[in-house]
Design a protein around this motif. Structure first.
Motif, mmCIF file in Angstrom:
data_model
loop_
_atom_site.group_PDB
_atom_site.id
_atom_site.type_symbol
_atom_site.label_atom_id
_atom_site.label_comp_id
_atom_site.label_asym_id
_atom_site.label_seq_id
_atom_site.Cartn_x
_atom_site.Cartn_y
_atom_site.Cartn_z
ATOM 1 N N LEU A 429 0.613 -1.274 0.191
ATOM 2 C CA LEU A 429 0.313 -0.394 0.130
ATOM 3 C C LEU A 429 0.980 1.558 0.583
ATOM 4 O O LEU A 429 0.906 2.824 -0.405
ATOM 5 N N LEU A 430 2.408 1.066 0.341
ATOM 6 C CA LEU A 430 2.940 2.277 0.416
ATOM 7 C C LEU A 430 3.804 2.357 -0.377
ATOM 8 O O LEU A 430 4.242 3.193 -1.572
ATOM 9 N N SER A 431 4.933 1.301 0.008
ATOM 10 C CA SER A 431 6.220 1.454 -0.951
ATOM 11 C C SER A 431 5.807 1.052 -2.285
ATOM 12 O O SER A 431 5.191 -0.642 -2.872
ATOM 13 N N GLY A 432 6.756 0.933 -3.242
ATOM 14 C CA GLY A 432 6.909 0.509 -4.738
ATOM 15 C C GLY A 432 5.316 1.410 -4.700
ATOM 16 O O GLY A 432 4.528 0.667 -5.864
ATOM 17 N N THR A 433 5.477 2.576 -4.788
ATOM 18 C CA THR A 433 3.976 3.418 -5.130
ATOM 19 C C THR A 433 4.459 5.055 -5.689
ATOM 20 O O THR A 433 5.011 4.995 -4.845
ATOM 21 N N ILE A 434 3.630 5.668 -5.955
ATOM 22 C CA ILE A 434 3.692 6.913 -6.403
ATOM 23 C C ILE A 434 3.694 8.086 -5.070
ATOM 24 O O ILE A 434 4.643 8.443 -4.636
ATOM 25 N N PHE A 435 2.813 7.217 -4.209
ATOM 26 C CA PHE A 435 3.283 8.016 -2.910
ATOM 27 C C PHE A 435 4.382 7.664 -2.382
ATOM 28 O O PHE A 435 4.632 9.157 -1.703
ATOM 29 N N ALA A 436 5.012 7.046 -2.671
ATOM 30 C CA ALA A 436 6.645 6.288 -1.897
ATOM 31 C C ALA A 436 6.909 7.047 -2.865
ATOM 32 O O ALA A 436 8.154 8.333 -1.850
ATOM 33 N N LEU A 437 6.654 7.618 -3.921
ATOM 34 C CA LEU A 437 7.714 8.281 -4.961
ATOM 35 C C LEU A 437 7.814 10.015 -4.412
ATOM 36 O O LEU A 437 8.868 10.186 -4.327
ATOM 37 N N ILE A 438 6.088 9.695 -4.230
ATOM 38 C CA ILE A 438 5.994 11.373 -4.275
ATOM 39 C C ILE A 438 6.991 11.875 -2.677
ATOM 40 O O ILE A 438 7.412 13.234 -2.408
ATOM 41 N N PHE A 439 6.631 10.911 -1.755
ATOM 42 C CA PHE A 439 7.055 11.359 -0.427
ATOM 43 C C PHE A 439 8.373 11.043 -0.292
ATOM 44 O O PHE A 439 9.194 12.382 0.481
ATOM 45 N N ALA A 440 9.490 10.416 -1.473
ATOM 46 C CA ALA A 440 11.151 10.767 -1.641
ATOM 47 C C ALA A 440 11.425 12.032 -2.105
ATOM 48 O O ALA A 440 12.319 12.650 -1.481
ATOM 49 N N TYR A 441 10.602 12.266 -2.833
ATOM 50 C CA TYR A 441 11.243 13.917 -3.496
ATOM 51 C C TYR A 441 10.337 14.641 -2.809
ATOM 52 O O TYR A 441 11.298 15.881 -2.843
ATOM 53 N N VAL A 442 9.590 14.766 -1.921
ATOM 54 C CA VAL A 442 9.210 16.061 -0.760
ATOM 55 C C VAL A 442 9.956 15.784 0.320
ATOM 56 O O VAL A 442 10.722 17.120 0.824
ATOM 57 N N VAL A 443 10.904 14.997 0.803
ATOM 58 C CA VAL A 443 11.966 15.240 2.049
ATOM 59 C C VAL A 443 13.339 15.389 1.395
ATOM 60 O O VAL A 443 13.898 16.123 1.800
ATOM 61 N N ARG A 444 13.822 14.653 -0.134
ATOM 62 C CA ARG A 444 15.226 15.144 -1.268
ATOM 63 C C ARG A 444 14.779 17.218 -1.363
ATOM 64 O O ARG A 444 15.975 17.474 -0.969
ATOM 65 N N PHE A 445 13.330 17.592 -1.789
ATOM 66 C CA PHE A 445 13.650 19.175 -1.985
ATOM 67 C C PHE A 445 12.931 19.499 -0.737
ATOM 68 O O PHE A 445 12.385 21.401 -2.083
ATOM 69 N N LEU A 446 12.388 19.387 0.564
ATOM 70 C CA LEU A 446 11.597 20.263 0.646
ATOM 71 C C LEU A 446 12.430 21.932 0.621
ATOM 72 O O LEU A 446 11.821 22.954 1.051
ATOM 73 N N ALA A 447 13.774 21.197 1.849
ATOM 74 C CA ALA A 447 14.651 22.571 1.837
ATOM 75 C C ALA A 447 15.117 23.923 0.889
ATOM 76 O O ALA A 447 14.904 25.110 1.158
ATOM 77 N N VAL A 448 14.685 23.571 -0.574
ATOM 78 C CA VAL A 448 14.418 24.419 -1.723
ATOM 79 C C VAL A 448 12.951 24.717 -1.654
ATOM 80 O O VAL A 448 13.462 26.268 -1.635
ATOM 81 N N ALA A 449 12.504 24.370 -1.352
ATOM 82 C CA ALA A 449 11.396 25.367 -0.929
ATOM 83 C C ALA A 449 10.658 26.321 0.224
ATOM 84 O O ALA A 449 11.232 27.411 0.140
ATOM 85 N N TYR A 450 11.277 25.557 1.681
ATOM 86 C CA TYR A 450 11.208 25.930 2.307
ATOM 87 C C TYR A 450 12.413 27.181 3.302
ATOM 88 O O TYR A 450 11.959 28.010 2.918
ATOM 89 N N ASN A 451 13.933 26.796 2.222
ATOM 90 C CA ASN A 451 14.732 28.440 2.249
ATOM 91 C C ASN A 451 13.877 29.541 1.066
ATOM 92 O O ASN A 451 13.861 31.180 1.955
ATOM 93 N N THR A 452 13.474 29.059 -0.176
ATOM 94 C CA THR A 452 12.567 30.648 -0.101
ATOM 95 C C THR A 452 11.168 30.961 0.641
ATOM 96 O O THR A 452 11.731 32.493 0.458
ATOM 97 N N VAL A 453 10.456 29.820 0.691
ATOM 98 C CA VAL A 453 9.601 30.361 1.280
ATOM 99 C C VAL A 453 9.843 31.588 2.326
ATOM 100 O O VAL A 453 9.295 32.734 2.988
#
Length: 568
Positions: A429-453
């Motif tokens: 239900l979680l691993s191997g899904t688009i949800f997991a992929l989106i979560f990985a992207y958000v964790v990886r690139f949250l700092a880019v959005a956070y620092n700008t905001v």
């Protein structure tokens, strides 16, 4: 841990209903901390798996490939560090303090290589420099030489990887160092001139020591990207921690050992983070500011010095951006039917889909966290948000491992319970899904959005909040009706930067993506690995063109920097 955090918050003045701060402010504080903890799960998971028994696998890795992982990673760090220092600092000084043919254009041309991922550089130059490639074919046609009659270096080596990464990652050093040079005291440089110092002596004795904190920060960022790289080192056959994590997870099926390799890689990253933070703190170093806000007095170069500077600044643009783009464009035109087909459209749709979703989610999370810190700038909230936004410094492969382990545990536990209780299998239900992929992207690139905001939010005067509160606006309404319209330009820039980073991301995508769900980056990697670069040229060129978006944003920012004046 969450229970302890909530208990600490309850005892403070920030708990809803405490009477000291509005109830809504307390809920913002709790929400901010919980979101920060949620996006910290991958890093905490990897750290928690350091002491998990992994049987004989870890001993096997330690006695066979681990020394190569350490050695090659260190060689890459030192090699790329030297390369980005020479290219970044040298070009920053020339563009900022000297005038020569083309100098006014190089200030933004030199950031174009940021649009080209390192793995695309590796693929294109390998094809161009190979024995059957255009360059060696031309050499043989002109000289009549054959196989074995001449020596040509092998680009698919650790030396080739260092060169490829240096020409792609040097803009991190260039941008920060150029900003440091432009902020330096003009009076110090004038004093060095009055004492008879040459431009080179002023650079070494005045400008370089003052800019050292900025240089260190830029190099730390470049080295983080070096350790995060997967496509280049995998294609060149260089064994590093990122390739080791992938092979241990998928080749050996050993999650614990892969997590421990990821933890080992985090040690390198934490060192670089410490270096970057220390350098940032030292940026407050005071210098004589008399004349600081005068326009910089630049050196007018003539003769061979002028044209030598033009050549030095041209090489990174030509090698790091123009040549790869021309090669890929030529390939795409010559193989248009296979380079831009129905599968290209499918991969483009997948890429745009996950990039848009991740961009909007990252922006929403960044808004909540940044506004939560604005409402409650206490130590607990600020610490939680800093930990939650450190994903950009962590390689995508480490984040992928830190996501799949807890997600897999949840899936297996729920599936086992459903089988025992209802006789049904829930599957993944979680691993191997688009949800997991989106979560990985958000964790990886949250700092880019956070620092700008965060930077944009800090420019909004607190008096606006006070006036809106006096009119009975809730904090959420203040954010929607007042802050977001004012910050619209920065919000657009933040979401675009995240989208571009998602499109280029390779390590996390390869590991976390659902079965039979490929993006442009994965397609380029798979085809290039099969020596089918011509078929991947359309996807590769699309990634480069999208990567020009942050370059355009940065070039506009550079255009607004302090002007200089020419001086003999």
């Amino acid at each position: 841990m969450i229970r302890n955090i909530l208990e600490m918050t309850r005892k403070s003045d920030l708990w809803p209903g405490s009477g000291n701060i509005k109830s809504e402010s307390g809920w913002w504080n709790i929400t901010t901390i919980l979101i920060a903890l949620l996006v910290s799960i991958p890093v905490l998971t990897v750290a928690a798996n350091i002491f998990v028994p992994s049987g004989d696998v870890w001993q096997h890795l330690a006695s066979t490939v681990l020394p190569d992982y350490i050695k090659n990673s260190l060689i890459l760090m030192f090699g790329v560090g030297a390369g980005v220092f020479i290219l970044g600092v040298g070009n920053a000084w020339l563009v900022t303090m000297c005038r020569f043919p083309g100098s006014k254009y190089f200030n933004w041309l030199l950031i174009l290589p940021m649009a080209v991922p390192a793995y695309l550089m590796a693929y294109t130059y390998t094809d161009f420099l190979a024995y059957t490639g255009p360059l060696q074919n031309m050499i043989r046609d002109l000289t009549g030489w054959g196989l074995g009659d001449y020596y040509f270096p092998d680009v698919r080596s650790i030396g080739g990887a260092i060169i490829m990464m240096s020409f792609v990652f040097f803009p991190y050093v260039y941008l920060i160092t150029r900003a440091a040079f432009m902020e330096q005291s003009n009076s110090l440089l004038e004093a060095s001139r009055s004492l008879g110092a040459t431009p080179l002596q002023s650079f070494y004795k005045i400008a370089l020591p003052l800019a050292r904190p900025s240089i260190s920060a830029g190099m730390a960022l470049a080295l983080m990207e070096t350790l995060n790289d997967f496509g280049t080192v995998d294609y060149f056959g260089v064994q590093t921690f990122t390739t080791g994590i992938y092979r241990t997870w998928f080749g050996l099926g050993e999650r614990a050992a892969a997590a421990q390799l990821a933890a080992f890689l985090m040690i390198f990253i934490l060192f670089l983070i410490l270096l970057e933070r220390t350098s940032r703190n030292r940026m407050s170093l005071k210098q004589e500011t008399t004349g600081r806000y005068k326009r910089l007095s630049v050196y007018q170069l003539n003769g061979w010095k002028a044209w030598g500077s033009t050549l030095f600044c041209s090489l990174p643009v030509l090698i790091g951006f123009l040549f790869p783009t021309i090669i890929l464009t030529d390939m795409m035109i010559a193989n248009f039917d296979v380079a831009v087909d129905s599968r290209f459209l499918e991969f483009s749709f997948n890429t745009v889909l996950v990039a848009l979703i991740a961009g909007f989610v990252a922006l929403a999370v960044a808004l909540v966290m940044a506004y939560g810190v604005r409402l409650n700038p206490n130590l607990l909230t600020r610490t939680a948000t800093r930990i939650g936004s450190m994903g950009y410094a962590i390689p995508g492969s480490v984040i992928a491992v830190g996501i799949l382990i807890p997600f897999g545990w949840v899936d297996n536990t729920l599936d086992s319970w459903m089988r025992d209780t209802l006789g049904l299998s829930t599957g993944l239900l979680l691993s191997g899904t688009i949800f997991a992929l989106i979560f990985a992207y958000v964790v990886r690139f949250l700092a880019v959005a956070y620092n700008t905001v965060e930077a944009s939010l800090g420019k909004v005067t607190p008096s606006m909040d006070e006036a809106a509160e006096g009119m009975g606006y809730s904090f959420g309404k203040i954010l929607r009706k007042i802050h977001m319209p004012i910050m619209s330009g920065s919000l657009f820039a933040a979401i675009m930067l995240v989208i571009v980073d998602v499109i280029k991301e390779l390590p996390a995508t390869i590991i976390v993506r659902p079965f039979n769900f490929d993006t442009l980056a994965v397609q380029v990697y798979r085809l290039a690995s099969d020596e089918r670069l011509a078929e991947s040229s359309g996807a590769a060129l699309a990634i480069i063109l999208v990567g020009l978006v942050p370059v355009f944003i940065l070039s506009r920012s550079i255009a607004r920097t302090r002007k200089t004046e020419e001086k003999e």
